[in-house]
Design a protein around this motif. Structure first.
Motif, PDB file in Angstrom:
ATOM      1  N   GLU A  27       0.967  -1.100  -0.043  1.00 32.76           N
ATOM      2  CA  GLU A  27      -0.053  -0.103   0.001  1.00 32.76           C
ATOM      3  C   GLU A  27       0.929   1.065  -0.004  1.00 32.76           C
ATOM      4  O   GLU A  27       2.047   1.332   0.371  1.00 32.76           O
ATOM      5  CB  GLU A  27      -0.976  -0.093   1.328  1.00 32.76           C
ATOM      6  N   PRO A  28       0.359   2.413  -0.414  1.00 27.75           N
ATOM      7  CA  PRO A  28       1.329   3.500  -0.335  1.00 27.75           C
ATOM      8  C   PRO A  28       2.095   3.974   0.837  1.00 27.75           C
ATOM      9  O   PRO A  28       3.138   4.311   0.952  1.00 27.75           O
ATOM     10  CB  PRO A  28      -0.025   4.846  -0.684  1.00 27.75           C
ATOM     11  N   TRP A  29       1.286   3.763   1.981  1.00 21.81           N
ATOM     12  CA  TRP A  29       1.935   4.071   3.141  1.00 21.81           C
ATOM     13  C   TRP A  29       3.042   3.030   3.365  1.00 21.81           C
ATOM     14  O   TRP A  29       4.237   3.379   4.250  1.00 21.81           O
ATOM     15  CB  TRP A  29       0.993   4.310   4.479  1.00 21.81           C
ATOM     16  N   GLU A  30       2.896   1.865   3.246  1.00 23.33           N
ATOM     17  CA  GLU A  30       3.751   0.638   3.271  1.00 23.33           C
ATOM     18  C   GLU A  30       5.165   0.816   2.432  1.00 23.33           C
ATOM     19  O   GLU A  30       6.287   0.888   2.904  1.00 23.33           O
ATOM     20  CB  GLU A  30       3.347  -0.464   2.998  1.00 23.33           C
ATOM     21  N   LYS A  31       4.871   1.574   1.010  1.00 26.94           N
ATOM     22  CA  LYS A  31       5.839   1.965   0.244  1.00 26.94           C
ATOM     23  C   LYS A  31       6.723   3.072   0.781  1.00 26.94           C
ATOM     24  O   LYS A  31       7.966   3.019   0.556  1.00 26.94           O
ATOM     25  CB  LYS A  31       5.231   2.631  -1.181  1.00 26.94           C
ATOM     26  N   LEU A  32       6.218   4.171   1.329  1.00 26.00           N
ATOM     27  CA  LEU A  32       6.713   5.029   1.853  1.00 26.00           C
ATOM     28  C   LEU A  32       7.513   4.826   3.107  1.00 26.00           C
ATOM     29  O   LEU A  32       8.890   5.238   3.225  1.00 26.00           O
ATOM     30  CB  LEU A  32       5.821   6.157   2.424  1.00 26.00           C
ATOM     31  N   LEU A  33       7.292   3.850   3.808  1.00 22.10           N
ATOM     32  CA  LEU A  33       7.937   3.346   4.923  1.00 22.10           C
ATOM     33  C   LEU A  33       9.313   2.685   4.179  1.00 22.10           C
ATOM     34  O   LEU A  33      10.448   2.689   4.998  1.00 22.10           O
ATOM     35  CB  LEU A  33       7.236   2.674   5.936  1.00 22.10           C
ATOM     36  N   PHE A  34       8.769   1.968   3.331  1.00 27.30           N
ATOM     37  CA  PHE A  34       9.889   0.741   2.671  1.00 27.30           C
ATOM     38  C   PHE A  34      11.114   1.699   1.956  1.00 27.30           C
ATOM     39  O   PHE A  34      12.179   1.645   2.313  1.00 27.30           O
ATOM     40  CB  PHE A  34       9.325  -0.097   1.932  1.00 27.30           C
ATOM     41  N   TYR A  35      10.635   2.647   1.189  1.00 28.65           N
ATOM     42  CA  TYR A  35      11.540   3.327   0.584  1.00 28.65           C
ATOM     43  C   TYR A  35      12.396   4.389   1.188  1.00 28.65           C
ATOM     44  O   TYR A  35      13.395   4.701   1.363  1.00 28.65           O
ATOM     45  CB  TYR A  35      10.822   4.373  -0.426  1.00 28.65           C
ATOM     46  N   THR A  36      11.611   4.898   2.400  1.00 25.84           N
ATOM     47  CA  THR A  36      12.628   5.701   3.411  1.00 25.84           C
ATOM     48  C   THR A  36      13.572   4.935   4.160  1.00 25.84           C
ATOM     49  O   THR A  36      14.710   5.400   4.412  1.00 25.84           O
ATOM     50  CB  THR A  36      11.554   6.405   4.633  1.00 25.84           C
ATOM     51  N   PHE A  37      13.180   3.752   4.471  1.00 25.81           N
ATOM     52  CA  PHE A  37      14.088   2.973   5.228  1.00 25.81           C
ATOM     53  C   PHE A  37      15.407   2.671   4.262  1.00 25.81           C
ATOM     54  O   PHE A  37      16.512   2.722   4.666  1.00 25.81           O
ATOM     55  CB  PHE A  37      13.288   1.880   5.900  1.00 25.81           C
ATOM     56  N   ASN A  38      15.054   2.203   3.098  1.00 25.35           N
ATOM     57  CA  ASN A  38      16.101   1.818   2.132  1.00 25.35           C
ATOM     58  C   ASN A  38      16.896   2.944   1.792  1.00 25.35           C
ATOM     59  O   ASN A  38      18.154   2.943   1.712  1.00 25.35           O
ATOM     60  CB  ASN A  38      15.465   1.252   0.861  1.00 25.35           C
ATOM     61  N   ILE A  39      16.386   4.308   1.634  1.00 27.55           N
ATOM     62  CA  ILE A  39      17.283   5.528   1.216  1.00 27.55           C
ATOM     63  C   ILE A  39      18.261   5.707   2.575  1.00 27.55           C
ATOM     64  O   ILE A  39      19.097   6.119   2.440  1.00 27.55           O
ATOM     65  CB  ILE A  39      16.322   6.720   0.943  1.00 27.55           C
ATOM     66  N   THR A  40      17.416   5.659   3.741  1.00 28.38           N
ATOM     67  CA  THR A  40      18.366   5.830   5.045  1.00 28.38           C
ATOM     68  C   THR A  40      19.545   4.881   5.051  1.00 28.38           C
ATOM     69  O   THR A  40      20.585   5.472   5.262  1.00 28.38           O
ATOM     70  CB  THR A  40      17.463   6.016   6.108  1.00 28.38           C
ATOM     71  N   MET A  41      19.335   3.804   4.939  1.00 29.39           N
ATOM     72  CA  MET A  41      20.275   2.898   5.036  1.00 29.39           C
ATOM     73  C   MET A  41      21.366   3.150   3.883  1.00 29.39           C
ATOM     74  O   MET A  41      22.581   2.999   4.227  1.00 29.39           O
ATOM     75  CB  MET A  41      19.873   1.507   4.886  1.00 29.39           C
ATOM     76  N   LEU A  42      20.848   3.463   2.674  1.00 29.12           N
ATOM     77  CA  LEU A  42      21.909   3.774   1.525  1.00 29.12           C
ATOM     78  C   LEU A  42      22.648   5.043   1.882  1.00 29.12           C
ATOM     79  O   LEU A  42      23.892   4.983   1.715  1.00 29.12           O
ATOM     80  CB  LEU A  42      21.137   4.020   0.287  1.00 29.12           C
ATOM     81  N   VAL A  43      22.108   6.055   2.513  1.00 27.79           N
ATOM     82  CA  VAL A  43      22.726   7.145   2.974  1.00 27.79           C
ATOM     83  C   VAL A  43      23.829   6.991   3.985  1.00 27.79           C
ATOM     84  O   VAL A  43      24.921   7.368   4.019  1.00 27.79           O
ATOM     85  CB  VAL A  43      21.912   8.451   3.182  1.00 27.79           C
ATOM     86  N   MET A  44      23.520   6.108   4.905  1.00 30.16           N
ATOM     87  CA  MET A  44      24.505   5.983   6.022  1.00 30.16           C
ATOM     88  C   MET A  44      25.400   4.965   5.519  1.00 30.16           C
ATOM     89  O   MET A  44      26.613   5.124   6.102  1.00 30.16           O
ATOM     90  CB  MET A  44      23.628   5.031   7.044  1.00 30.16           C
ATOM     91  N   LEU A  45      25.094   4.036   4.666  1.00 26.71           N
ATOM     92  CA  LEU A  45      26.162   3.502   4.113  1.00 26.71           C
ATOM     93  C   LEU A  45      27.244   4.077   3.264  1.00 26.71           C
ATOM     94  O   LEU A  45      28.525   3.792   3.385  1.00 26.71           O
ATOM     95  CB  LEU A  45      25.640   2.338   3.368  1.00 26.71           C
ATOM     96  N   LEU A  46      26.747   5.141   2.580  1.00 27.62           N
ATOM     97  CA  LEU A  46      27.857   5.993   1.776  1.00 27.62           C
ATOM     98  C   LEU A  46      28.468   6.846   2.711  1.00 27.62           C
ATOM     99  O   LEU A  46      29.574   7.232   2.471  1.00 27.62           O
ATOM    100  CB  LEU A  46      26.878   6.815   0.633  1.00 27.62           C
TER     101      LEU A  46
END
Length: 80
Positions: A27-46
């Motif tokens: 659902e849209p709210w799940e996508k938002l949480l999923f993408y936010t988590f993934n982008i946060t992890m990517l930024v922290m890794l970089l």
């Protein structure tokens, strides 16, 4: 590559990403949480790679230089 084909290619990549991660089922709210988590992890890794990898490479380089007998310039005594 023109703009339209680039747009189609990026859309194709996005669709592939959604298929691989199965996020098209969310659902849209799940996508938002999923993408936010993934982008946060990517930024922290970089950020971690940007901050810590050069330091570790420098330390390893200095270790191997010392291991093979090279000394720093400030530790070499000059004899006249």
């Amino acid at each position: 590559m023109d703009i339209k084909s680039m747009k189609n290619y990026l859309y194709w990549l996005y669709c592939q990403f959604e298929l691989i991660t199965c996020s098209y089922l969310m659902e849209p709210w799940e996508k938002l949480l999923f993408y936010t988590f993934n982008i946060t992890m990517l930024v922290m890794l970089l950020y971690t790679a940007y901050i810590f990898v050069p330091v570790h490479v420098s330390m390893a380089f200095q270790f191997f230089l010392h291991l093979f007998g090279n000394q720093h310039e400030n530790t070499v005594s000059v004899v006249k």
